[in-house]
Design an enzyme around this catalytic site. Structure first.
Site, PDB file in Angstrom:
ATOM      1  N   ASP A 102      -6.689  -6.815  10.717  1.00 43.67           N
ATOM      2  CA  ASP A 102      -8.079  -6.377  10.720  1.00 43.67           C
ATOM      3  C   ASP A 102      -9.069  -7.547  10.807  1.00 43.67           C
ATOM      4  O   ASP A 102     -10.141  -7.423  11.407  1.00 43.67           O
ATOM      5  CB  ASP A 102      -8.385  -5.507   9.503  1.00 43.67           C
ATOM      6  N   LYS A 162       0.817  -1.233   0.000  1.00 45.20           N
ATOM      7  CA  LYS A 162       0.000   0.000   0.000  1.00 45.20           C
ATOM      8  C   LYS A 162       0.845   1.275   0.000  1.00 45.20           C
ATOM      9  O   LYS A 162       0.614   2.197   0.794  1.00 45.20           O
ATOM     10  CB  LYS A 162      -0.947   0.006   1.203  1.00 45.20           C
TER      11      LYS A 162
END
Length: 502
Positions: free
Chosen positions: A232, A197
């Site tokens: 997550d 990312k």
């Protein structure tokens, strides 16, 4: 005579023009019909190749369950990493106190403060703040990045109100959601495997991310420590378990996709540590990397994969996640434009730009309920610069979106069924067991067609008797809240252990 001859000549010319016009009109209609037939053939071919009947989905689920077992048996034994998270105790609902969370997984991060009131009051209050990371810090140094994060955390802690009380001498505890690949060594430690990312801090690779954050927190003079490091998916599982004790797994369906679930510790041959007191262990599957010969791949999937940053990797994720479904639709529409006149004589230049069409655009078009599909027309104009489209073209675009979304949703259901199958709950008596799957992520949360299709497909796979005993529950903001809940759970767990030992 001359006048009559002129009139006759004009009449002949007019007749000739009419004939030519009629012929041209007929040819145009014939060409349009041929184009429509070609478009219909391409669509039918796409639908056939994307088809995922229940029989095929069962084969996909079987392969998923087999890969899960192989990944648990040995490191590198499967495309599924099946990472041991060291989370063996999940929230019970009885947690009390004030706990913090830091959710870092992209160009923004969030800090959260959660006040818990036990089984009766549950989450009393929740505060959060989002912070954008300056671009230069994403490639500077770990010292600078974590100092920036810790400074924001310290500022957030300073905003504690009068209702935020910690007992004298009690240290603040933080759950850290870090959504980058890490190799965990314990619940509160893990070394960075690689950045994703847009992050590129090379000297951070191989370092313990918790140690770096704890040092930055100390440099801020903040009395706080990280007590739980999770991704997550594990955070969503913890948040789901807090709400419903029958939660057995969590799935993220957003820009990317992953799953985590609870397994028996003695069912993990590669685990060589002492068996945890609870007898259980949360496993981070990293299921995006799943691949199988049973997956219904098309030429568009193969081309997207070959041209991606990670060819041959994350094959399953490229079929079901928000990062890729819109791009698959763009590639299909481009081929249709090249082989038919779907968008007129010329190919729209923007249609040739990779990733210009997002899954969010698919979502908006698929939810168009207008009689003339006006929203589809507006989206094609806005995103691809296509000024005019016929109703037939709009309907075709909608059908392409549906084919890709339906396949993704049905394959996601097969993955969930694979987890249920691995745990042996696909054949249990529905009267003796209830299983809840916690789900979060933008694709599931906002793409109603996708979520409904996934849920109905899972019901079909389970069958009439078992389907009512398996529930899918949306857990909003699981990654952040779940981290705080895990910090609370382990704080209470260690306090109980200390009391037992004394």
């Amino acid at each position: 005579m001359r006048k009559a001859a002129a009139l006759a000549s004009a009449a002949i010319a007019a007749a000739a023009v009419a004939v030519v016009s009629t012929v041209l009109h007929q040819r145009q209609r014939q060409a349009a019909k041929r184009s429509e037939r070609a478009e219909a053939v391409l669509l039918r071919d796409l639908q056939e190749r994307c088809a995922a009947p229940v029989e095929l989905l069962r084969q996909v689920a079987d392969a998923m369950a087999a890969e899960m077992r192989a990944g648990l048996a040995a490191e590198g034994g499967s495309d599924l990493q099946m990472l041991v998270t060291y989370v063996d105790s999940l929230p019970s609902g009885g947690e009390k106190g004030m706990f913090y969370a830091l959710d870092l997984g992209g160009t923004n991060f969030r800090v959260l403060r959660v006040q818990l009131g036990g089984k009766e009051r549950r989450i009393i209050k929740q505060d959060s703040e989002g912070i954008s990371i300056p671009q230069h810090l994403m490639s500077s140094s770990s010292h600078e990045l974590f100092d920036f994060v810790a400074a924001a955390l310290a500022k957030f802690v300073a905003s504690e109100g009068e209702d935020c009380h910690l007992p004298e001498g009690t240290q603040r505890e933080l759950g850290f959601t870090f959504s980058f690949p890490v190799k965990q060594k314990s619940l509160a430690s893990g070394t960075l495997i690689k950045w994703t990312k847009s992050f590129a801090i090379d000297e951070m690779v191989g370092k313990d991310v918790v140690a770096e954050l704890n040092m930055a927190i100390r440099r801020q003079g903040l009395d706080m420590k990280v007590t739980a490091l999770v991704n997550d998916t594990v955070g969503t599982l913890a948040a789901g378990r807090y709400v419903d004790h029958d939660t057995i797994a969590a799935v993220i369906l957003g820009t990317g996709s992953n799953a985590a679930y609870i397994d028996h510790a003695d069912a993990i041959p590669k685990w060589h540590g002492a068996l945890p007191k609870s007898g259980n262990m949360v496993i981070n599957m990293e299921w995006g990397n799943f691949k199988s010969s049973h997956l219904p791949l098309t030429e568009f999937d193969q081309e997207l994969d070959a041209e991606s940053l990670n060819p041959g990797k994350q094959v399953y994720e490229k079929l079901i996640s928000g990062m890729y479904m819109g791009e698959l639709v763009r590639r299909i529409l481009l081929k249709m434009a090249q082989e038919t006149r779907i968008f007129g004589d010329n190919i729209p230049p923007k249609l040739e730009r990779p990733y210009i069409l997002r899954t969010l655009d698919m979502l908006i078009m698929r939810h168009d309920t207008s009689s003339d599909l006006r929203t589809v027309a507006n989206k094609l104009k806005e995103v691809l610069g296509i000024e005019y489209t016929s109703f037939t073209t709009r309907k075709l675009v909608l059908d392409v979106c549906e084919a890709i979304a339906t396949r993704g949703a049905r394959l996601a259901a097969a993955g969930i069924y694979g987890i249920i199958q691995k745990l042996g709950q696909h054949s249990d008596s529905p009267s003796t067991r209830r299983s809840v799957i916690a789900v979060d992520g933008g694709v599931y949360k906002y793409y109603t067609f996708f979520s409904q299709c996934m849920e109905s497909t899972l019901s079909d796979m389970l069958g009439q008797e078992l389907a009512p005993s398996v529930m899918i529950k949306h857990v909003n903001d699981g990654s952040g809240v779940g981290a705080a809940l895990l910090a609370a759970s382990y704080s209470q767990y260690h306090q109980a252990e200390s009391a037992d030992s004394s």
